[in-house]
Scaffold this active site. Structure first.
Site, PDB file in Angstrom:
ATOM      1  CD  GLU A  39      -2.977  -0.580  -0.198  1.00  0.00           C
ATOM      2  OE1 GLU A  39      -3.090   0.602  -0.543  1.00  0.00           O
ATOM      3  OE2 GLU A  39      -3.507  -1.516  -0.828  1.00  0.00           O
ATOM      4  CE1 TYR A 122      -7.030   3.587  -0.588  1.00  0.00           C
ATOM      5  CE2 TYR A 122      -4.629   3.696  -0.334  1.00  0.00           C
ATOM      6  CZ  TYR A 122      -5.760   3.095  -0.868  1.00  0.00           C
ATOM      7  OH  TYR A 122      -5.627   1.975  -1.642  1.00  0.00           O
ATOM      8  CG  ASP A 140      -7.768   4.032  -5.020  1.00  0.00           C
ATOM      9  OD1 ASP A 140      -8.963   4.101  -5.404  1.00  0.00           O
ATOM     10  OD2 ASP A 140      -6.941   3.263  -5.537  1.00  0.00           O
TER      11      ASP A 140
END
Ligand code: SF4
Length: 365
Positions: A39, A122, A140
């Protein structure tokens, strides 16, 4: 989307995802450490690039422990060329925090994840849902675009009010207990089908629920507010050679832009400052600031480099250490590095460009 369409939406999307998803390496694991690394790598980075870096990062630091115990320079070296180096520094700080404050276990809840350096809302939602299947929706860039089209939202998704609206939609359409696949399916839909520019609506598994398609707005959404012009900054740098020892490099301060990376010594120029004047200041600052005496050895060449919020026009002066040497005793801020050893230190992207320019313009040291 009507409430009936929202009910069917998750089933249609998940059925498509099971067949269409790309076999990305971080999808073969449930290891929260590896999912977290992926990520962070995917922030501001294309999937193809992130995949290559993911593999070398995991090879070099296969566990949270190895990352926490590594020295920063080796972390930056693996990250080299990827940009946004604060991500690498934060990754290592976060690994140490997890070891010291969370008993070596990556937290499962978004609020605890957000206590770690470099993890914002996020990333916290992505790690919590993908690694631990917590019921949180992730938004996103891909998901912003997909939602803007599905709901025909005619305002910039970066606006706080639109963001709030998309979060509320996410809470409604997220199927409980399926966040891991649902979030990845939304992102995958944006990456493979509901692409920027012209979406592939004929291949879309949820086209029957799409308001933009119904209203003929697919290529006009999402709306983007005009971006302000990117400023251009000028900089002069010295590529100083010292016969036998190589080129002189300085290390940037550990914090801030490109922190901890190596580069040629230089200074920022005023917007109207001429190259000649810049060279005078540059040589003086080399002597005073980093204790290297050098003379210019020819006309400069220039290199352009872009950052997220500005561009840099860099004038590169080839210099020679005075009397072929230049350094006065042990230098506190920099060191001579032979060209064949440059690949062993993490350098900035602009420095890599300059090295290519130097190779083209004169023979190696
Ligand atoms: Fe995107 Fe087209 Fe699917 Fe709508 S129908 S979600 S615009 S790909």
């Amino acid at each position: 989307m009507t409430p009936e369409q929202e009910c069917r939406f998750a089933d249609d999307l998940l059925a498509w995802y099971r067949k269409a998803r790309r076999p990305l390496p971080w999808r073969r694991t449930r290891d929260p450490y590896r999912i977290w690394i992926s990520e962070i790598l995917l922030q501001q980075t294309r999937v193809e690039t992130a995949t290559a870096y993911y593999q070398s990062f995991i090879e070099r630091f296969p566990s949270l422990q190895t990352l926490a115990e590594a020295d920063m320079e080796s972390v930056l070296q693996v990250w080299q060329g990827l940009g946004y180096y604060g991500r690498a520094r934060n990754l290592q700080r976060a690994a140490r925090t997890v070891l010291e404050q969370f008993n070596g276990k990556i937290p499962r809840e978004p609020a605890s994840l957000m206590e770690l350096p470099g993890i914002g809302p996020y990333t916290a939602a992505a790690v919590a849902s993908i690694a631990f299947n917590r019921d949180v929706f992730t938004i996103d860039g891909n998901v912003k675009r997909v939602l803007s089209r599905l709901y025909a939202i005619r305002r910039d998704p970066e606006l706080p009010a639109v963001r709030k609206r998309q979060e509320a939609i996410g809470k409604r359409i997220l199927p409980q207990g399926k966040a891991r696949n649902f979030n990845q399916a939304m992102m995958e839909l944006g990456a493979l089908v509901c692409k920027p520019g012209r979406p592939l609506c004929a291949d879309c598994p949820v086209s029957s629920a799409c308001s933009a398609l119904e209203k003929g707005l697919t290529d006009r959404l999402p709306v983007r507010s005009p971006k302000p012009a990117i400023p251009v900054r000028k900089r002069a740098v010295a590529a100083i050679r010292n016969r036998g020892a190589g080129l002189f490099f300085v290390r940037r301060p550990p914090e801030g832009l490109l922190g901890g990376l190596w580069e040629f010594p230089g200074l920022d120029l005023k917007s109207r400052e001429s190259g000649k004047r810049g060279l005078g200041r540059l040589l003086l600052s080399l002597e005073n600031r980093i204790r290297v005496e050098a003379v210019s050895a020819g006309r400069p060449f220039s290199v352009q480099h872009s950052y997220s919020h500005f561009q840099e026009q860099i004038y590169v002066y080839r210099c020679q250490g005075k009397n072929g040497k230049g350094g006065r005793g042990k230098n506190p801020t920099g060191r001579w590095i032979h060209p064949r050893n440059i690949e062993n230190i993490p350098i900035t992207g602009a420095t890599r460009k300059i090295l290519r320019g130097l190779e083209l313009k004169q023979p190696p040291v």
